[in-house]
Scaffold this motif. Structure first.
Motif, PDB file in Angstrom:
ATOM      1  N   GLY A 112       0.792  -1.236   0.000  1.00  0.00           N
ATOM      2  CA  GLY A 112       0.000   0.000   0.000  1.00  0.00           C
ATOM      3  C   GLY A 112       0.820   1.279   0.000  1.00  0.00           C
ATOM      4  O   GLY A 112       0.279   2.363   0.188  1.00  0.00           O
ATOM      5  N   MET A 113       2.126   1.143  -0.201  1.00  0.00           N
ATOM      6  CA  MET A 113       2.966   2.344  -0.207  1.00  0.00           C
ATOM      7  C   MET A 113       2.800   3.083  -1.537  1.00  0.00           C
ATOM      8  O   MET A 113       2.622   2.454  -2.579  1.00  0.00           O
ATOM      9  CB  MET A 113       4.455   1.966  -0.030  1.00  0.00           C
ATOM     10  N   LYS A 114       2.881   4.410  -1.480  1.00  0.00           N
ATOM     11  CA  LYS A 114       2.698   5.198  -2.707  1.00  0.00           C
ATOM     12  C   LYS A 114       4.015   5.792  -3.198  1.00  0.00           C
ATOM     13  O   LYS A 114       4.106   6.260  -4.326  1.00  0.00           O
ATOM     14  CB  LYS A 114       1.701   6.340  -2.449  1.00  0.00           C
ATOM     15  N   MET A 115       5.000   5.801  -2.330  1.00  0.00           N
ATOM     16  CA  MET A 115       6.316   6.344  -2.711  1.00  0.00           C
ATOM     17  C   MET A 115       7.356   5.558  -1.933  1.00  0.00           C
ATOM     18  O   MET A 115       7.057   4.981  -0.887  1.00  0.00           O
ATOM     19  CB  MET A 115       6.390   7.843  -2.359  1.00  0.00           C
ATOM     20  N   ALA A 116       8.577   5.511  -2.456  1.00  0.00           N
ATOM     21  CA  ALA A 116       9.665   4.901  -1.694  1.00  0.00           C
ATOM     22  C   ALA A 116      10.851   5.863  -1.707  1.00  0.00           C
ATOM     23  O   ALA A 116      11.147   6.486  -2.724  1.00  0.00           O
ATOM     24  CB  ALA A 116      10.044   3.558  -2.290  1.00  0.00           C
ATOM     25  N   ILE A 117      11.478   5.976  -0.534  1.00  0.00           N
ATOM     26  CA  ILE A 117      12.630   6.883  -0.376  1.00  0.00           C
ATOM     27  C   ILE A 117      13.861   6.036  -0.053  1.00  0.00           C
ATOM     28  O   ILE A 117      13.859   5.264   0.914  1.00  0.00           O
ATOM     29  CB  ILE A 117      12.379   7.893   0.770  1.00  0.00           C
ATOM     30  N   LEU A 118      14.891   6.170  -0.866  1.00  0.00           N
ATOM     31  CA  LEU A 118      16.112   5.368  -0.684  1.00  0.00           C
ATOM     32  C   LEU A 118      17.219   6.216  -0.042  1.00  0.00           C
ATOM     33  O   LEU A 118      17.419   7.376  -0.409  1.00  0.00           O
ATOM     34  CB  LEU A 118      16.591   4.865  -2.059  1.00  0.00           C
ATOM     35  N   THR A 119      17.981   5.595   0.850  1.00  0.00           N
ATOM     36  CA  THR A 119      19.159   6.258   1.428  1.00  0.00           C
ATOM     37  C   THR A 119      20.280   6.264   0.386  1.00  0.00           C
ATOM     38  O   THR A 119      21.141   5.383   0.368  1.00  0.00           O
ATOM     39  CB  THR A 119      19.660   5.493   2.676  1.00  0.00           C
ATOM     40  N   ALA A 120      20.264   7.261  -0.478  1.00  0.00           N
ATOM     41  CA  ALA A 120      21.302   7.337  -1.515  1.00  0.00           C
ATOM     42  C   ALA A 120      22.671   7.496  -0.868  1.00  0.00           C
ATOM     43  O   ALA A 120      23.677   6.969  -1.338  1.00  0.00           O
ATOM     44  CB  ALA A 120      21.010   8.512  -2.445  1.00  0.00           C
ATOM     45  N   LYS A 121      22.696   8.241   0.230  1.00  0.00           N
ATOM     46  CA  LYS A 121      23.927   8.371   1.030  1.00  0.00           C
ATOM     47  C   LYS A 121      23.528   8.527   2.482  1.00  0.00           C
ATOM     48  O   LYS A 121      22.768   9.436   2.824  1.00  0.00           O
ATOM     49  CB  LYS A 121      24.733   9.598   0.576  1.00  0.00           C
TER      50      LYS A 121
END
Ligand code: FUL
Length: 520
Positions: A112-121
């Motif tokens: 059900g997530m609409k966005m994903a945020i990645l730890t680029a750094k």
């Protein structure tokens, strides 16, 4: 800065905005902004009226409607099984044996997530993309012979599965030797330029406010960073150390009981940039900080403000005890019950849930986490698929009543009569219904107003109190023991200006959660 100079600056910004706007005069009177200056002579009631008319930007509103966003912590720490890396681990340790961002996106979408945020750094400075500005990145690892790019695989997979993309870029950097000197700001700008130019649309840029004990003090050039982000990704929201999205203040997953979106804008004279920021006048005066107090937006907290702004809360929490994957935590993944409870206490308390699901050393989300996410999504889907008030006839005061669908249909909302700050709406459910969840939503595109309400149900010829609350905002969810009734009444006891309601719902949690909801 004194209140009057802040006010002057805000007015100047507003004036600048009007100059670039062809409909300036109409706009100046009618357009609502996500911030407002408070004049020195404003009375308390004028300040409250101003607060009630501050609205989210279009991007903030779209963001709020997502409700659930995923965080993915992945990086060198995954391989060293640490939570905050030293910044000096051997790049060759980064070696996922089967990285599959497509699996991440599938799992997160199904949850059900609409966005994903990645730890680029993350804080250790190790970059998941082959940055031109440091060797401390995937390009120095043995993974794909230094030819890999996790950020690219991540954004491609998210887009394929219909997820928006966000990137976390830690300001604190334990690897970069320039950290703590002005040159570090140039480094951060260069990295932002890479990330925001080469990977398509980015919807959220996450600037963590954390810096470890003993770390060199840093004076980031925030306003320059904001300006670059606006240039390269005009629709992106800048979170935490940015003016668009506020960190809720804990990492527990539990938001405030009373959560106001409109809060005082903290401004500091010394740091105000004199340059104008075109469409983003707020950027040049916003001073980032962590907002952790219990009371951010009560009437009393607004009276002494120089300006107010719309600054919605994001509740970040990890599905595991740590943010990065650690095999010893496989059996401590949060249960379905805990995740559901977190949903009610984050999304259900007027904030967006940012749920971290780390990827493991293989580069996959583990089965432990998938199982919990599946259960979480199933419970929410089952609960909210049937609104037991959707056939109701809704009456306000002595009015004849309107069908629920006429009142809360697409883009329609109920608005209390002008000059009233109390109101009551009665829902005739057309027969007896049993439920244990109530949902309220304000029409936040006109502002956040409700301060106190309660919900009654009809029982044996009289009204009995079912539940109560303070703020509503985008969404308020309340749980209680199941009741069976044919009539429900929402009583708004206090509101800043006339209240609005965009939606009202009554739901029943699946059987095994009933017990759980009683414990509230
Ligand atoms: C904190 C960081 O120190 C954690 O590692 C994590 O990234 C969390 C989201 O923010 O401040």
């Amino acid at each position: 800065m004194t209140r009057s100079t802040t006010t002057t600056h805000l007015l100047f910004c507003l004036f600048t905005f009007a100059l670039v706007n062809p409909f300036s005069s109409a706009f100046a009177q009618e357009k609502k902004f996500n911030f407002v200056a408070i004049g020195r002579t404003d009375t308390k009631s004028e300040i409250i009226t101003k607060a009630a008319n501050v609205v989210p930007t279009t991007e903030q509103y779209e963001w709020q409607k997502m409700e659930c966003i995923a965080f993915v912590h992945f990086g060198m720490n995954t391989f060293t099984e640490t939570q905050i890396g030293s910044g000096h681990a051997d790049p060759n340790l980064f070696d996922p044996t089967g990285l599959d961002c497509d699996q991440w996106a599938r799992v997160l979408k199904n949850a059900g997530m609409k966005m994903a945020i990645l730890t680029a750094k993350h804080h250790d400075g190790f970059c998941l993309w082959p940055s031109r500005f440091t060797d401390y990145s995937v390009k120095s690892s043995r993974w794909k012979n230094g030819k890999g790019d996790v950020v690219k695989e991540f954004v491609d997979a998210c887009r394929k599965h219909g997820l928006k993309v966000g990137l976390y870029l830690s300001p604190w950097d334990r690897n970069n030797t320039a950290y703590g000197t002005p040159a570090y700001n140039t480094y951060l700008m260069n990295q932002l330029r890479e990330l925001l130019s080469n990977y398509g649309k980015i919807s959220e840029v996450w600037f963590d406010g954390y810096r470890g004990p003993g770390a060199k003090p840093e004076s980031y050039h925030w306003h320059g960073h904001y300006r670059l982000i606006r240039q390269l990704q005009p629709d992106a929201l800048i979170a935490v150390m940015g003016p668009d999205v506020r960190w809720v203040g804990t990492e527990s997953g539990y938001g405030r009981e009373t959560e106001w979106d409109v809060i005082p804008l903290d401004v500091n004279g010394e740091n105000i940039s004199k340059e104008e920021d075109g469409d983003h006048p707020l950027d040049s005066i916003f001073i980032p900080r962590n907002y952790m107090g219990d009371d951010l937006g009560s009437r009393d907290s607004l009276y002494s403000a120089s300006a107010l702004f719309w600054y919605p809360a994001e509740t970040d929490v990890s599905i595991r005890p740590g943010w990065f994957y650690d095999s010893s935590q496989d059996t401590s993944v949060k249960s379905v019950d805990q995740l559901v409870d977190i949903y009610f206490n984050s999304v259900g308390k007027n904030s967006v849930l940012l749920l971290n699901v780390p990827a493991d050393k293989r580069g996959l989300i583990s089965d432990y986490d998938i199982k919990a996410l599946d259960g979480f999504h199933r419970v929410l889907k089952k609960t909210f698929s049937v609104n037991l008030s959707s056939d109701a006839i809704v009456r306000h005061g002595g009015e004849k009543g309107l069908k629920y669908a006429k009142l809360f249909g697409d883009h329609r909302f109920w608005s209390g009569p002008d000059n009233t700050d109390t109101s009551s709406l009665e829902f005739d459910l057309k027969g007896e219904k049993t439920f244990d969840v109530a949902m309220l939503q304000e029409e936040i595109t006109v502002g956040q107003r409700i301060e106190k309400f309660h919900v009654d149900y009809w029982d044996e010829g009289g009204w009995k109190k079912l539940t109560e609350g303070t703020t509503v905002g985008y969404k308020r969810l309340l749980r209680f023991k199941p009741v069976k009734t044919s009539r429900v009444r929402l009583v708004i006891e206090s509101s800043r200006l006339n209240p609005t309601l965009a939606n009202f719902g009554l739901y029943m949690l699946p059987e095994r959660y009933v017990q759980f909801s009683h414990s509230e």
